[in-house]
Design an enzyme around this catalytic site. Sequence first.
Site: not given
Length: 556
Positions: A252, A373
């Site tokens: 999970h 970036s």
Amino acid sequence: MSEQQTKTKPADGGKMWSGRFREPLDAVFEQWQRSFPFDVRLLPQEVAASKAHARTIAAAGVLTDAELERMIEGLDQVGDIAPEFAPVEPGFVNPRLLAAELGTTPRSIRRWLGRQPEFSEIHVKHTRIALAKDDPLLLRMKNHFAIQANLNLDGEDACEEFPTTTEADLAASMARAEDIHHFVELQLTRMIGPLALKLHTGRSRNEQIATDMRLFVREAIDATAKGLRRWALALIELAEQAGDAAMPSYTHMQRAEPVLVAHWLLAYVAMIERDIARLADARRRMNYCPLGSGAVAGATLALDRSIAARELGFDSPTANSLDATSDRDFLLEFTQALATLGVHISRFAEEITLYSTAEFGYLDLPEAFSTGSSAMPQKKNPDFTELLRGKSARLAGAATTLAVLMKGLPLAYNKDLQEGQEPVFDTADTVRGILGILPAFTRSLKFNLERMRTAATTGYLNAMAAATYLSNQGVPFRKAHEIVGNTVRLGLESGRELDAIPLAELQGLSSAYGEDFRAAIALEATLDCHDVIGGTARAWVRTALAEARERLSSGA
Ligand code: ARG
């Protein structure tokens, strides 16, 4: 051409089927229905299958020994032109290829373009023509030059005009070829003259394309399996380097229990081995030779089909002509197997992407496979793994295309099947591209083992081991689970891990806690208590790792 001739002779002479037709094909439709622009890559397979067929019909008495020899020689020469087909830059047409395909020169293309009102500077890049594949101008140009080429060249006369092959022949064949089968026949005719026209005795393009695609897929399967073995070995190498290093496992997406880093990496090796097995299985099922199946009902000559099957490395001839000419299960299985591989690659990519974040900090992305970036100077982006995740979408798309393509088709061959080729080529190319990088990328991963260990030893990941300890002391597991739950709550409230709670305090919760408790929940003990085949106990993982290396190095 006289008027009389125009009426009785198809203006579109030179097609493989034009005898029955009086009217020419609509020029736009003619271009649009051609498969040659993409099935040209089946040239090596088409030549191999044609040679095998030539031997078969020679054995049936259709060709003399001398004719067979000449035909094989001619086919080999046709196969030699393979390097002429340079790969096209994705999204754009290749000017040289385009000129050759249209039977003209880049200069005439430029002149024609210059006269078109839509033509502008966007169509020129560094003095080269750069036309996007979906530019409407391209279709118009193709029609213009195709019509010109068809006017100049017609039927068998062409053989006399071009006794030996030249760039111009190649260009003319490319301009006229409906598909790779037609192209090979045209080129062979130029090489060896009318004898070439005997090659089609006792065969049909329906069995040819079925054979070519089987050969293509078989090669792609072998190349993929090889690449997968390389990737698995890279993971094994990483696992060996990680030694006894531990990390959290997750369920999970919540920290669950500590596992060895090697155990985590071997999970991907297990997936890869299934992928290899799936491909090997599909290969076994598809390795039968369709040649001799004819158009639908079987060849109209009594051919010894085992000759071609043997020559092409197939296990035997296919069993049913209706099935063999229309069966594309092997394409479906191939794309499905690689879509499944894509899912595995995507899961790996997702984990690497996640683990490289500052939040996890389990690994540093290799600079050689990352980008920065343009806006944020501090960034290092996981482009490779993100693209891997994205590529898996197109692999799944190809498998879906094949399934939908086939589901409504009546027996036997239908032209729809031509649409099954491009997704298969795309799948093969996509996976080849990925596997050309993934092993090196994997090998260059550097884990922050200290941080992984810290994550594995904080957050009560040893709670399960603690419950196991109590149950070994004779406490029923359900009860042990509850006691440890209470102990974890005590730890949470006071900011302490289980091993930091003094024995006296523990014994306040259960008298079953003893002196040896702390040792039982130490990291190594937590790992080693999973003492089963497939568990993360150190000894089992060492064995699993050695066995995986053994299996994958031997190629078994
Ligand atoms: N280009 C065709 C294909 O890919 C080859 C077979 C053509 N057969 C036919 N009957 N038109 O399916």
